[in-house]
Design an enzyme around this catalytic site. Structure first.
Site, PDB file in Angstrom:
ATOM      1  N   HIS A 225      38.849  43.146  42.560  1.00  0.00           N
ATOM      2  CA  HIS A 225      39.760  43.048  41.415  1.00  0.00           C
ATOM      3  C   HIS A 225      40.694  41.843  41.561  1.00  0.00           C
ATOM      4  CE1 HIS A 225      42.542  44.367  38.250  1.00  0.00           C
ATOM      5  NE2 HIS A 225      43.501  44.018  39.081  1.00  0.00           N
TER       6      HIS A 225
ATOM      7  N   ARG B 234      32.266  44.981  37.482  1.00  0.00           N
ATOM      8  CA  ARG B 234      32.963  43.912  38.200  1.00  0.00           C
ATOM      9  C   ARG B 234      32.342  43.785  39.579  1.00  0.00           C
ATOM     10  NH1 ARG B 234      36.746  45.204  41.570  1.00  0.00           N
ATOM     11  NH2 ARG B 234      37.659  46.906  40.369  1.00  0.00           N
TER      12      ARG B 234
ATOM     13  N   TYR C  71      36.108  51.881  48.067  1.00  0.00           N
ATOM     14  CA  TYR C  71      35.901  52.860  46.991  1.00  0.00           C
ATOM     15  C   TYR C  71      34.520  52.801  46.322  1.00  0.00           C
ATOM     16  CZ  TYR C  71      37.552  48.794  44.260  1.00  0.00           C
ATOM     17  OH  TYR C  71      37.724  47.536  43.743  1.00  0.00           O
TER      18      TYR C  71
HETATM   19  C1  LIG Z   1      51.524  49.122  32.804  1.00  0.00           C
HETATM   20  C2  LIG Z   1      50.795  48.777  34.077  1.00  0.00           C
HETATM   21  N1  LIG Z   1      50.462  49.754  34.948  1.00  0.00           N
HETATM   22  C3  LIG Z   1      49.802  49.451  36.081  1.00  0.00           C
HETATM   23  C4  LIG Z   1      49.474  48.149  36.382  1.00  0.00           C
HETATM   24  C5  LIG Z   1      48.754  47.814  37.684  1.00  0.00           C
HETATM   25  N2  LIG Z   1      47.378  47.412  37.408  1.00  0.00           N
HETATM   26  C6  LIG Z   1      47.033  46.105  37.382  1.00  0.00           C
HETATM   27  S1  LIG Z   1      45.425  45.895  36.982  1.00  0.00           S
HETATM   28  C7  LIG Z   1      45.162  47.575  36.880  1.00  0.00           C
HETATM   29  C8  LIG Z   1      43.815  48.119  36.515  1.00  0.00           C
HETATM   30  C9  LIG Z   1      43.357  47.612  35.215  1.00  0.00           C
HETATM   31  O1  LIG Z   1      42.110  48.150  34.912  1.00  0.00           O
HETATM   32  P1  LIG Z   1      41.272  47.584  33.703  1.00  0.00           P
HETATM   33  O2  LIG Z   1      42.109  47.544  32.477  1.00  0.00           O
HETATM   34  O3  LIG Z   1      40.010  48.361  33.625  1.00  0.00           O
HETATM   35  O4  LIG Z   1      41.021  46.078  34.089  1.00  0.00           O
HETATM   36  P2  LIG Z   1      40.037  45.482  35.203  1.00  0.00           P
HETATM   37  O5  LIG Z   1      39.843  46.505  36.257  1.00  0.00           O
HETATM   38  O6  LIG Z   1      38.788  45.179  34.481  1.00  0.00           O
HETATM   39  O7  LIG Z   1      40.763  44.251  35.652  1.00  0.00           O
HETATM   40  C10 LIG Z   1      46.333  48.277  37.160  1.00  0.00           C
HETATM   41  C11 LIG Z   1      46.453  49.749  37.169  1.00  0.00           C
HETATM   42  C12 LIG Z   1      49.857  47.151  35.444  1.00  0.00           C
HETATM   43  N3  LIG Z   1      49.557  45.847  35.625  1.00  0.00           N
HETATM   44  N4  LIG Z   1      50.498  47.479  34.307  1.00  0.00           N
END
Ligand SMILES: Cc1ncc(C[n+]2csc(CCOP(=O)(O)OP(=O)(O)O)c2C)c(N)n1
Length: 257
Positions: A146, A142, A155
């Site tokens: 985010h 990415r 980070y």
């Molecule tokens: C159940 C839940 N826990 C935490 C979050 C907060 N959160 C939003 S996006 C994210 C990271 C997602 O990572 P990834 O699946 O790798 O997606 P990307 O970084 O590619 O958007 C988190 C922890 C959430 N939306 N839902």
């Protein structure tokens, strides 16, 4: 969440913010397709961070056992917001988990558009013809933040970003098209300008649309609002009346009174 679009006409399930919830739903849809003997499959996209949720494991196990036509498409972009992949799991990415659940698995260069297309077509063929789940892990990065509230400089370092910038899939595809003689820089510039003005026009149009009414915050989910939502709505209205200066007119209107 403005990106939570969906389309019944296109069989496109509404995007959801809670991570991982829709992976088992995808297995469920695929189970229904199989029982109805339909020549279709389901594809479910998620990040490697979402694959840390228990839902991911339940979904893959169930799909593997029932052999349903679902493609799990994991975009491994190295980060779950600020958490790098090596702090999320100790194994070899997400692909190895597919093998563990007895699911056919493909790992693909996620920055190679044609490779991703081919992998997805092949996965679809396997899912539909053989009624099999397939896991695709697309390795990518990415480049941007985010979200608008994220600052990647906290980070990761610039040199890491620059290494990946050179592998940007849009840039690579553009260079490939130019090498084929199907595209050139002039066309690129014209296309960019056209997109830019289309977006600016859409923004101008959107800015003229009146702000949503207060009621919109509570509607569109239930036919009849449950008591606790009604209570919250009434409390908010009372608060607005008491402290109108806290609610700029552009943001909230009590139109439905
Ligand atoms: C159940 C839940 N826990 C935490 C979050 C907060 N959160 C939003 S996006 C994210 C990271 C997602 O990572 P990834 O699946 O790798 O997606 P990307 O970084 O590619 O958007 C988190 C922890 C959430 N939306 N839902």
């Amino acid at each position: 969440m403005p990106i939570h679009y969906g389309s019944q006409a296109l069989n496109y399930m509404t995007i959801s913010s809670p991570l991982g919830t829709q992976i088992p739903q995808a297995t469920g849809y695929a189970f229904a397709l199989k029982t109805q003997n339909k020549p279709n499959c389901v594809i479910c996209y998620f990040g490697e961070g979402a694959a840390s949720e228990g839902d991911f494991h339940a979904a893959l196990n169930m799909a593997g056992v029932f052999k349903v036509p679902v493609i799990f498409f994991c975009r491994n972009n190295g980060y779950a917001i600020s958490t790098p992949a090596h702090e999320q799991f100790a194994g070899d990415g997400i692909a190895s988990r597919g093998v563990g659940y007895g699911i056919k698995t493909l790992r693909v260069d996620g920055n190679d558009v044609l490779a991703v297309l081919k992998a997805t077509q092949e996965a679809r063929r396997m899912a539909v013809e053989q009624h099999e789940p397939v896991l695709i892990e697309a390795m990518t990065y990415r480049l941007g933040a985010h979200s608008s509230s994220d600052d990647p400089s906290g980070y990761r370092n610039k040199s890491e970003e620059e290494t990946w910038r050179a592998k940007c899939p849009v840039l690579r595809f553009k260079l490939w098209l130019i090498a084929q003689g199907w595209w050139d820089e002039d066309q690129e510039e014209q296309r960019k300008q056209a997109h830019r003005s289309a977006i600016v026009n859409a923004m101008k149009k959107a800015e003229k649309i009146p702000a949503p009414t207060l009621e919109d915050l509570f509607s569109d989910v239930y036919d009849t609002p449950p008591w606790h939502l009604q209570e919250q709505y009434d409390a908010l209205k009372a608060h607005i009346r008491k402290y109108p200066e806290a609610y700029p007119k552009t943001s909230w209107r009590l139109d439905h009174e």
